[in-house]
Design a protein around this motif. Structure first.
Motif, PDB file in Angstrom:
ATOM      1  N   ILE A  93      -2.969   5.950   5.720  1.00 30.56           N
ATOM      2  CA  ILE A  93      -1.549   6.263   5.602  1.00 30.56           C
ATOM      3  C   ILE A  93      -1.302   6.836   4.210  1.00 30.56           C
ATOM      4  N   ALA A  94      -0.149   7.425   4.010  1.00 33.36           N
ATOM      5  CA  ALA A  94       0.212   7.979   2.706  1.00 33.36           C
ATOM      6  C   ALA A  94       1.501   7.325   2.220  1.00 33.36           C
ATOM      7  N   ILE A  95       1.596   7.144   0.911  1.00 34.51           N
ATOM      8  CA  ILE A  95       2.806   6.611   0.288  1.00 34.51           C
ATOM      9  C   ILE A  95       3.052   7.379  -1.004  1.00 34.51           C
ATOM     10  N   ALA A  96       4.266   7.275  -1.527  1.00 34.61           N
ATOM     11  CA  ALA A  96       4.614   7.916  -2.794  1.00 34.61           C
ATOM     12  C   ALA A  96       4.639   6.869  -3.906  1.00 34.61           C
ATOM     13  N   ILE A  97       4.072   7.224  -5.047  1.00 36.13           N
ATOM     14  CA  ILE A  97       4.072   6.333  -6.204  1.00 36.13           C
ATOM     15  C   ILE A  97       5.426   6.396  -6.900  1.00 36.13           C
ATOM     16  N   THR A  98       5.974   5.245  -7.258  1.00 36.34           N
ATOM     17  CA  THR A  98       7.320   5.189  -7.841  1.00 36.34           C
ATOM     18  C   THR A  98       7.336   4.761  -9.308  1.00 36.34           C
ATOM     19  N   ASN A  99       6.145   4.487  -9.890  1.00 35.58           N
ATOM     20  CA  ASN A  99       6.121   4.085 -11.291  1.00 35.58           C
ATOM     21  C   ASN A  99       4.993   4.816 -12.015  1.00 35.58           C
ATOM     22  N   ASP A 100       4.928   4.636 -13.332  1.00 36.43           N
ATOM     23  CA  ASP A 100       3.938   5.333 -14.160  1.00 36.43           C
ATOM     24  C   ASP A 100       2.808   4.417 -14.616  1.00 36.43           C
ATOM     25  N   ASP A 101       2.584   3.304 -13.923  1.00 36.15           N
ATOM     26  CA  ASP A 101       1.533   2.367 -14.320  1.00 36.15           C
ATOM     27  C   ASP A 101       0.157   3.026 -14.406  1.00 36.15           C
ATOM     28  N   MET A 102      -0.100   3.993 -13.498  1.00 42.02           N
ATOM     29  CA  MET A 102      -1.425   4.604 -13.443  1.00 42.02           C
ATOM     30  C   MET A 102      -1.415   6.051 -13.903  1.00 42.02           C
ATOM     31  N   SER A 103      -0.380   6.452 -14.628  1.00 42.49           N
ATOM     32  CA  SER A 103      -0.327   7.802 -15.191  1.00 42.49           C
ATOM     33  C   SER A 103      -1.339   7.903 -16.341  1.00 42.49           C
ATOM     34  N   PRO A 104      -2.083   8.988 -16.473  1.00 42.26           N
ATOM     35  CA  PRO A 104      -1.926  10.278 -15.795  1.00 42.26           C
ATOM     36  C   PRO A 104      -2.699  10.421 -14.490  1.00 42.26           C
ATOM     37  N   THR A 105      -3.468   9.397 -14.089  1.00 40.69           N
ATOM     38  CA  THR A 105      -4.267   9.518 -12.862  1.00 40.69           C
ATOM     39  C   THR A 105      -3.379   9.661 -11.642  1.00 40.69           C
ATOM     40  N   TYR A 106      -2.400   8.770 -11.519  1.00 42.58           N
ATOM     41  CA  TYR A 106      -1.456   8.798 -10.404  1.00 42.58           C
ATOM     42  C   TYR A 106      -0.040   8.630 -10.955  1.00 42.58           C
ATOM     43  N   PRO A 107       0.553   9.688 -11.505  1.00 42.59           N
ATOM     44  CA  PRO A 107       1.897   9.581 -12.095  1.00 42.59           C
ATOM     45  C   PRO A 107       2.958   9.340 -11.030  1.00 42.59           C
ATOM     46  N   ALA A 108       4.108   8.886 -11.472  1.00 41.95           N
ATOM     47  CA  ALA A 108       5.232   8.676 -10.559  1.00 41.95           C
ATOM     48  C   ALA A 108       5.533   9.970  -9.807  1.00 41.95           C
ATOM     49  N   GLY A 109       5.765   9.839  -8.512  1.00 38.07           N
ATOM     50  CA  GLY A 109       6.018  11.002  -7.678  1.00 38.07           C
ATOM     51  C   GLY A 109       4.795  11.482  -6.919  1.00 38.07           C
ATOM     52  N   SER A 110       3.609  10.996  -7.323  1.00 37.30           N
ATOM     53  CA  SER A 110       2.388  11.379  -6.609  1.00 37.30           C
ATOM     54  C   SER A 110       2.400  10.806  -5.196  1.00 37.30           C
ATOM     55  N   ILE A 111       1.816  11.559  -4.279  1.00 36.82           N
ATOM     56  CA  ILE A 111       1.610  11.064  -2.922  1.00 36.82           C
ATOM     57  C   ILE A 111       0.132  10.757  -2.767  1.00 36.82           C
ATOM     58  N   ILE A 112      -0.173   9.536  -2.369  1.00 39.03           N
ATOM     59  CA  ILE A 112      -1.569   9.116  -2.282  1.00 39.03           C
ATOM     60  C   ILE A 112      -1.918   8.669  -0.868  1.00 39.03           C
ATOM     61  N   ARG A 113      -3.185   8.841  -0.541  1.00 39.56           N
ATOM     62  CA  ARG A 113      -3.709   8.377   0.750  1.00 39.56           C
ATOM     63  C   ARG A 113      -4.390   7.036   0.521  1.00 39.56           C
ATOM     64  N   ILE A 114      -4.039   6.039   1.344  1.00 36.25           N
ATOM     65  CA  ILE A 114      -4.580   4.693   1.162  1.00 36.25           C
ATOM     66  C   ILE A 114      -5.093   4.145   2.486  1.00 36.25           C
ATOM     67  N   GLN A 115      -5.940   3.136   2.379  1.00 40.69           N
ATOM     68  CA  GLN A 115      -6.491   2.482   3.562  1.00 40.69           C
ATOM     69  C   GLN A 115      -6.558   0.987   3.292  1.00 40.69           C
ATOM     70  N   LYS A 116      -6.148   0.190   4.268  1.00 38.90           N
ATOM     71  CA  LYS A 116      -6.128  -1.257   4.083  1.00 38.90           C
ATOM     72  C   LYS A 116      -7.537  -1.815   3.992  1.00 38.90           C
ATOM     73  N   VAL A 117      -7.759  -2.708   3.020  1.00 35.41           N
ATOM     74  CA  VAL A 117      -9.047  -3.388   2.859  1.00 35.41           C
ATOM     75  C   VAL A 117      -8.932  -4.730   3.577  1.00 35.41           C
ATOM     76  N   GLU A 118      -9.535  -4.814   4.753  1.00 34.04           N
ATOM     77  CA  GLU A 118      -9.365  -6.003   5.591  1.00 34.04           C
ATOM     78  C   GLU A 118     -10.062  -7.227   5.008  1.00 34.04           C
ATOM     79  N   LEU A 119     -11.254  -7.066   4.436  1.00 28.96           N
ATOM     80  CA  LEU A 119     -12.047  -8.207   3.966  1.00 28.96           C
ATOM     81  C   LEU A 119     -12.108  -8.242   2.439  1.00 28.96           C
ATOM     82  N   TRP A 120     -10.966  -7.990   1.813  1.00 36.48           N
ATOM     83  CA  TRP A 120     -10.952  -7.897   0.359  1.00 36.48           C
ATOM     84  C   TRP A 120     -11.318  -9.210  -0.325  1.00 36.48           C
ATOM     85  N   LYS A 121     -11.066 -10.352   0.330  1.00 33.95           N
ATOM     86  CA  LYS A 121     -11.411 -11.646  -0.281  1.00 33.95           C
ATOM     87  C   LYS A 121     -12.913 -11.849  -0.325  1.00 33.95           C
ATOM     88  N   GLU A 122     -13.635 -11.218   0.619  1.00 33.76           N
ATOM     89  CA  GLU A 122     -15.087 -11.357   0.670  1.00 33.76           C
ATOM     90  C   GLU A 122     -15.794 -10.298  -0.164  1.00 33.76           C
TER      91      GLU A 122
END
Length: 222
Positions: free
Chosen positions: A128-157
């Motif tokens: 899925i894609a979402i839009a970034i709303t903050n500058d926490d990861m700027s300049p890599t992913y500045p606010a306004g960037s649209i990123i493609r993400i995928q859920k990590v089902e077994l992230w605890k393992e």
């Protein structure tokens, strides 16, 4: 605009995307029986339906209404899967960030968060894609960037340290951070790429879900 001509163009969209009536109805967020009535000419196709179709399939509104001009906003673009100058791509659904906590809902429920579709190279069906709303990861992913993400089902393992993730906390906050190994097994270290923000640890028990950031949208040049 003639209703019967619009019906033919809608059927063309359904056919070239190999969609069933049910899947098409869910895609644009309408009841299947209502869709059948519209496509049989028993009910008019209103402006709201026109808007849902051209947004969901990245169709030019003028073509859908009149048959004139280009069909797609990008002339060579086909919906869901296709090629940009020899490169494989898929249209990924762009959602409001709020969809992350409701990702297990059915498609009808998700439609309330759907904003449109964005072409990504080598995307998978589950992305899925979402839009970034903050500058926490700027300049890599500045606010306004649209990123493609995928859920990590077994992230605890298993989780790949050093990758950028969306971390959803149990209080519904969503953070975008580079995730590194914490001081112990109960914590992750969250690192910002923005030098104005300090790194800090978060307890794993306060995390609801984690999504891997796969790519940032880059406009395709024809």
């Amino acid at each position: 605009m003639k209703n019967e001509d619009i019906i033919l163009r809608i059927k063309e969209i359904i056919s070239e995307n190999n969609l069933s009536m049910n899947k098409f109805a869910k895609r644009i967020g309408v009841n299947q029986s209502n869709l059948s009535s519209m496509l049989s000419g028993k009910r008019p196709i209103g402006e709201a339906i026109i808007n849902k179709i051209y947004i969901s399939f990245d169709i030019e509104k003028e073509w859908l209404q009149t048959g004139e001009g280009e069909k797609y906003k990008c002339p060579k673009q086909k919906v869901l899967e296709g090629r940009f100058n020899g490169t494989n791509y898929r249209l990924v659904p762009l959602y409001s960030l709020d969809v992350i906590c409701d990702s297990n809902k059915d498609m009808d429920a998700l439609n309330s968060y759907l904003l449109g579709y964005i072409p990504f190279v080598e995307a998978k069906e589950e992305d899925i894609a979402i839009a970034i709303t903050n500058d926490d990861m700027s300049p890599t992913y500045p606010a306004g960037s649209i990123i493609r993400i995928q859920k990590v089902e077994l992230w605890k393992e298993i989780l790949n340290y050093g990758d950028v993730h969306i971390i959803e906390l149990i209080d519904n906050r969503k953070l975008i951070k580079e995730v590194k190994k914490g001081s112990d097994r109960e914590h992750f270290l969250l690192v910002s790429h923005n030098k104005e923000y300090d790194s800090y640890e978060v307890a794993i028990k306060y995390i609801r879900s984690i999504w891997l950031v796969l790519a940032k949208y880059q406009k395709v040049v024809m």
